[in-house]
Scaffold this motif. Structure first.
Motif, PDB file in Angstrom:
ATOM      1  N   GLN A 148       0.594  -1.271   0.088  1.00 56.69           N
ATOM      2  CA  GLN A 148       0.296   0.033   0.783  1.00 56.69           C
ATOM      3  C   GLN A 148       0.969   1.245   0.210  1.00 56.69           C
ATOM      4  O   GLN A 148       0.315   2.057  -0.587  1.00 56.69           O
ATOM      5  CB  GLN A 148      -0.969  -0.259   1.293  1.00 56.69           C
ATOM      6  N   LYS A 149       2.262   1.292   0.485  1.00 57.52           N
ATOM      7  CA  LYS A 149       2.541   1.732   0.992  1.00 57.52           C
ATOM      8  C   LYS A 149       4.415   2.195   0.842  1.00 57.52           C
ATOM      9  O   LYS A 149       5.277   2.627   0.365  1.00 57.52           O
ATOM     10  CB  LYS A 149       2.621   3.054   2.038  1.00 57.52           C
ATOM     11  N   GLU A 191      -5.190  -1.619  -8.298  1.00 58.58           N
ATOM     12  CA  GLU A 191      -4.814  -1.188  -7.080  1.00 58.58           C
ATOM     13  C   GLU A 191      -3.702  -0.658  -7.359  1.00 58.58           C
ATOM     14  O   GLU A 191      -2.914  -0.764  -8.094  1.00 58.58           O
ATOM     15  CB  GLU A 191      -4.296  -1.989  -6.286  1.00 58.58           C
ATOM     16  N   SER A 216      -0.329   3.636  -2.322  1.00 54.95           N
ATOM     17  CA  SER A 216      -0.254   5.678  -2.364  1.00 54.95           C
ATOM     18  C   SER A 216       1.122   6.245  -2.509  1.00 54.95           C
ATOM     19  O   SER A 216       1.977   5.594  -1.874  1.00 54.95           O
ATOM     20  CB  SER A 216      -0.772   6.504  -0.430  1.00 54.95           C
ATOM     21  N   TYR A 269     -13.233   1.695  -2.463  1.00 51.77           N
ATOM     22  CA  TYR A 269     -12.629   2.489  -1.720  1.00 51.77           C
ATOM     23  C   TYR A 269     -11.068   1.852  -2.795  1.00 51.77           C
ATOM     24  O   TYR A 269     -10.893   3.062  -3.314  1.00 51.77           O
ATOM     25  CB  TYR A 269     -11.974   2.128  -0.522  1.00 51.77           C
ATOM     26  N   LYS A 270     -10.798   0.725  -2.471  1.00 45.83           N
ATOM     27  CA  LYS A 270      -9.182   0.456  -3.545  1.00 45.83           C
ATOM     28  C   LYS A 270      -9.053   1.292  -4.862  1.00 45.83           C
ATOM     29  O   LYS A 270      -8.395   1.860  -5.194  1.00 45.83           O
ATOM     30  CB  LYS A 270      -9.217  -0.803  -3.255  1.00 45.83           C
ATOM     31  N   ASN A 326     -11.834   3.252  -7.032  1.00 43.85           N
ATOM     32  CA  ASN A 326     -12.385   4.757  -6.405  1.00 43.85           C
ATOM     33  C   ASN A 326     -10.961   5.073  -6.568  1.00 43.85           C
ATOM     34  O   ASN A 326     -10.687   5.951  -7.052  1.00 43.85           O
ATOM     35  CB  ASN A 326     -12.742   5.206  -5.908  1.00 43.85           C
ATOM     36  N   LYS A 327      -9.854   5.288  -5.405  1.00 49.22           N
ATOM     37  CA  LYS A 327      -8.153   6.014  -5.158  1.00 49.22           C
ATOM     38  C   LYS A 327      -7.757   5.617  -6.208  1.00 49.22           C
ATOM     39  O   LYS A 327      -7.401   7.042  -6.320  1.00 49.22           O
ATOM     40  CB  LYS A 327      -7.854   5.203  -3.816  1.00 49.22           C
ATOM     41  N   ALA A 328      -7.104   4.810  -6.973  1.00 43.17           N
ATOM     42  CA  ALA A 328      -6.749   4.020  -7.664  1.00 43.17           C
ATOM     43  C   ALA A 328      -7.105   4.593  -8.959  1.00 43.17           C
ATOM     44  O   ALA A 328      -5.867   5.427  -9.340  1.00 43.17           O
ATOM     45  CB  ALA A 328      -7.151   3.446  -7.633  1.00 43.17           C
ATOM     46  N   HIS A 336      -8.845   7.684  -9.576  1.00 45.57           N
ATOM     47  CA  HIS A 336      -8.700   9.062  -9.233  1.00 45.57           C
ATOM     48  C   HIS A 336      -7.095   9.498  -9.429  1.00 45.57           C
ATOM     49  O   HIS A 336      -6.750  10.677  -9.858  1.00 45.57           O
ATOM     50  CB  HIS A 336      -9.309   9.361  -8.211  1.00 45.57           C
ATOM     51  N   GLN A 337      -6.076   8.463  -8.440  1.00 49.88           N
ATOM     52  CA  GLN A 337      -4.767   9.184  -8.423  1.00 49.88           C
ATOM     53  C   GLN A 337      -3.931   8.461  -9.877  1.00 49.88           C
ATOM     54  O   GLN A 337      -2.496   9.242  -9.938  1.00 49.88           O
ATOM     55  CB  GLN A 337      -4.044   9.125  -7.337  1.00 49.88           C
TER      56      GLN A 337
END
Length: 373
Positions: free
Chosen positions: A76-77, A97, A100, A135-136, A138-140, A142-143
């Motif tokens: 994840q990070k 995925e 971040s 969540y995963k 949507n985040k991926a 957009h980023q």
């Protein structure tokens, strides 16, 4: 270019997402060997699903004891430090995925989204799983700098449910494993038929035996059709319902369940089948359709949605909720040899659009455009 990949599925997933990921790395390393493809695997695999060549394809795992223990945090990070150290300029999340911190590290990013089944069919997922997946993804989406959708259907879903600008999304279809393009000898075929005690003629379905795949409707057609249905796939609770129906209606002699086949055995099975039947309610793409077309087996599948994208203009499309519709389609194909021949020829011609070189070139174009920005 030094390109990094979220490689969990490559080393740990035997089915769709793993197959897509392994196949893409194979294609890229074959057609564009001058790049380096670094596969970031969070933990040691329990079995060998993929072997790197350590020339232009290399495996990377967490180095510190902390991240070896908390490998999901690394995915994840924590992996960002490794990407920076390894000189990665583009990172590709192969299954919805990305970690971040890529933007802050000046690493361009791509994410492939295969489907949004958890949104379209929420009843198939727990509340918690739906929230985590959304969540995963949507985040991926957009980023990431670019989102790859594996079909126009998936692109439409991403725009509708994740509110992503369609200009940011590239549709790049999946291909299939080279084994499905191989022509096997009669001796090879006889061995598989003998090993699994298969009848001379049968229709085939391949895919996880779950509600969404809707194989029960094909079973119900067998009341009035003199053929055998071979079902290949991992069983879920839905398989209990299917088997219960088979037993209740004395159809045991007409249905064969298989699992654990090698890829070669599966490819031979496709080539032996008279018809491939795929009455799924929803797919992100539908790789088994492509596998069947490459195997020169006529396809009956679902009308609308993604299915015409995969099946082309010469497959047969039916209402997946209408038993009579499917029954009539199967009956017609079984008796009409010329129709089957035409479908085989035109289907094989259509499926060439999913060949290896086309897919590799389209993905590499995405990377090169990002590299040149």
């Amino acid at each position: 270019m030094n390109i990094g990949f979220e490689a969990k599925r490559i080393f740990h997933n035997k089915t769709g997402l793993g197959n897509y990921s392994r196949d893409l790395i194979r294609l890229l390393s074959q057609y564009y060997p001058d790049n380096t493809y670094a596969l970031y695997n969070p933990k040691k695999a329990s079995q060998t699903l993929f072997e790197t060549n350590n020339i232009n394809v290399v495996e990377k795992k967490p180095q510190s004891l902390f991240y070896q223990k908390f490998y999901n945090l690394w995915r994840q990070k924590g992996v960002i430090k490794d990407l920076t150290k390894d000189g990665i300029t583009i990172f590709h999340g192969l299954s919805g995925e990305i970690p971040s911190g890529l933007n802050q590290a000046s690493i361009k990013s791509v994410v492939t989204i295969h489907d949004l089944i958890f949104v379209k069919f929420p009843n198939l997922y727990s509340f918690f799983d739906r929230k985590i997946h959304f969540y995963k993804f949507n985040k991926a989406a957009h980023q990431a700098d670019v989102v790859i959708a594996i079909s126009e259907q998936t692109k439409d879903d991403i725009v509708e449910f994740l509110k992503i600008d369609p200009e940011k999304i590239k549709v790049i279809y999946q291909g299939c494993h080279a084994i499905f393009k191989k022509e096997f000898t009669e001796s090879d075929k006889k061995k598989v038929v003998s090993k699994y005690n298969l009848p001379k003629e049968f229709i085939l379905n391949v895919g996880t035996i779950e509600t969404r795949k809707n194989i029960l409707i094909a079973v119900k057609t067998l009341h009035n059709i003199d053929t055998c249905l071979v079902i290949v796939g991992k069983e879920t609770d839905y398989a209990i319902e299917v088997k219960s129906y088979i037993k209740k209606h004395n159809l045991e002699q007409k249905v064969i369940f298989l699992k654990g086949l090698t890829l070669e055995e599966l490819a031979i099975l496709y080539q032996q089948a008279k018809i491939f039947v795929y009455p799924s309610l929803y797919e992100g793409f539908g790789i088994p359709i492509i596998e069947a077309l490459y195997s020169k087996t006529p396809v009956i599948t679902t009308q609308g949605g993604v299915f015409p994208e995969a099946g082309g203009p010469n497959s047969v499309y039916i209402d997946p909720t209408n038993v009579i519709d499917l029954e009539n389609a199967i009956q017609k194909l079984l008796v009409d040899k010329q129709l089957r021949k035409n479908m085989i020829e035109k289907g094989f011609e259509f499926v060439q659009k999913f060949n290896d070189e086309n897919i590799a070139r389209q993905v590499m174009n995405v990377y090169q455009e990002l590299e040149n920005e």
